[in-house]
Scaffold this active site. Sequence first.
Site, PDB file in Angstrom:
ATOM      1  CE  LYS A 152      -2.962  -4.120   1.724  1.00 48.87           C
ATOM      2  NZ  LYS A 152      -1.995  -3.141   1.845  1.00 48.87           N
TER       3      LYS A 152
ATOM      4  CB  SER B 245      -3.295   0.324   3.045  1.00 52.22           C
ATOM      5  OG  SER B 245      -3.313  -0.370   1.600  1.00 52.22           O
TER       6      SER B 245
ATOM      7  CB  SER C 104      -0.712   0.345   0.177  1.00 53.52           C
ATOM      8  OG  SER C 104      -1.885   1.541  -0.251  1.00 53.52           O
TER       9      SER C 104
END
Length: 522
Positions: free
Chosen positions: A76, A169, A193
Site C-alpha cells: 500500500k 482504504s 481498512s
Amino acid sequence: MRGRTVREVSQALRQGRISPTELCQRCLSLIKKTKVLNAYITVSEDQAMKQAADAEKRLQKGNPLGALDGVPFAVKDNFSTAGIETTCASKMLKGYVAPFNATVVQRLLDQGAVLMGKTNLDEFAMGSGSVDSIFGPVRNPWGYSEQYREQQVEGQDTEDSNWVIAGGSSGGSAVAVASWTCFASLGSDTGGSTRNPAAHCGVVGFKSSYGLLSRHGLIPLVNSMDVPGIMSRCVDDTSTVLGVLAGHDPKDSTTVQDLFKPFELPEEIDVRNLCVGIPKEYHASGLSAETLEMWGKAADLFENAGAKVIEVSLPHTQYSIVCYHVLCTAEVASNMARFDGLEYGHRSNVESSTEALYAATRHEGFNDVVRGRILAGNYFLLKQNYDDYFVKAQKVRRLIANDFLKVFGSGVDVLLTPATLSDASTFAEFTKEDNRTRCAQEDIFTQSANLAGLPAVTVPATLSGRGLPLSLQFIGRAFCDEQLLTVAKWFEQRMKFPLLNLQTLLNNPSEPLKSQTSLRAL
C-alpha cells in the site's frame, strides 16, 4: 500460476517448474491487462525484475533466503519504500521518495520477496471505498468477473459509474491479490481498512494484535490503532507472511518485546473444544439478508462440528463508531500537522507570509475528506472541548476493550461476526453518501477490534446473489493470533470459495464490460 498460493508458488520456484523472472514477467503482464482496475499507483518494473533475477541466482545455487524468495508482493502506498515514490494517494506527497524502507517492507525484501509496486488507496487512508485518491478510484475485479456478469439483467444501467467498488482504504492491495498480480500484499488497518476491502474482493484480510507488527515507516493515521495488515489468497499464506513480519522492532517502541515464533497451521483441525461467541449487538441495522443467513450457517457449521456456540454481549458496541470518530480525527489533526510545505511534500507558491504559505499548502495538498477530519480533530482538542470529547472518548474506548476482556474471560475463544453489511456497492450507489457516513456504515463490524487492539481476520465464505463475495470475520484474544488463524483456516477449508474468473477482461483488457446489453438475462 493464477490462483496459486504462496506455498504452491514457492514450491514451484524451488523445484524449477517456473523461474522468478518468468513469474515476475507474468505478474507484470497481468498488471498491464488489469490496468482498468487501477490497483497500482506505481509499478516498480525495473526493480522487480532485478530482484527476481537475484532470487533466480540464489535458487539455482540452492540458497534461498526464505519461503518468500522470488515471490511477488505489493505494498500500500502509505508504507515508506526507499527509491520508490510514496504518495499516500495525495497531492501533498506526490513526488516524495523516502530514504528508507518501512520495517515490514524490509523484512519481506530480506526474505527475497519481489516488490511489484505501490498500491492505490483513499487519500492518506481516510475512507472505506478506495474512491478518494488523486490517481482515481480502485475497481473491484469481481465486477468484471464471469460470475458477476452472469447475474446481470439484460439492459441494466450501462453508465460508467456502475462498476463495483473495492472497499477501503486498502482497496488497491486487495485488488492486487484478487486479480493475481501478486501473491500477498500489505495494507494498513486503522478501523478495518484491510479487512473491509479483503471482504469485498474475496481474499483473506488479517489485522494482527496491536504491537505484534512494526509500524515504523507506515505513514501514521491514528498511532494508537494503526496496524500493518496482510492480504493473501488463503489463511496459510497469511500465516507464512506473518511469520516473516512479526516480532520486536527497536525502531517502534509499541512492538512487544516477547520473542515471536513463526508457526505453521495444522491440516487437521479439531474444533470440538472451541467456544465461539456470537455478539448480539452485531445484528446491526442495514445487515443484508444474505449476510445474516451466511452468519447463521457459519454458526451452525461450528456447532455441528462439536464446537460450543453461544450468544454474547458487547454492550458498548453502540458507542464505538462515535468513539472511533473522535479519537481518529484527534490523532489525524496531530499527525497531519507535519505536512506544512517546508521540509518535504507539496509547497504552495503563495509566499506573502508564513501563515499564508501554510494555509495555501494544506488547502492545495489535502482533499476535502482530510481537511474535514483535521478540522474536526482540532475542534475536539480545543482546551474547552478536550475533556468533553477526547477524554470521554478514551474512557468509552476502555469500556469497549473491557467488554471484550469480559467475554474472552468467560471462556469464549473467538468471536464470529459479519465483515460488512452486504456485498460491495456500485460506485454510483456508494457515492450517494458522504465519506463520514460511508465509513460509519462500512466499519461498523471492524473498528472495535482496533479500539481494543485485538487480532481479527476476514475470510471469504460465498458469493451473493449478484455474484460478489460475502465474507465473515473472526476476532480473537490479544496475542492469540495463532489460535485465531487456526480457526479461520478450519472455516476456510469448509467454504471452498470459488476462484475468480476474469477471462473476458484478460482477453479484452482495453474494453472491459464495454456493453452489458449482451449479458445473459436472468
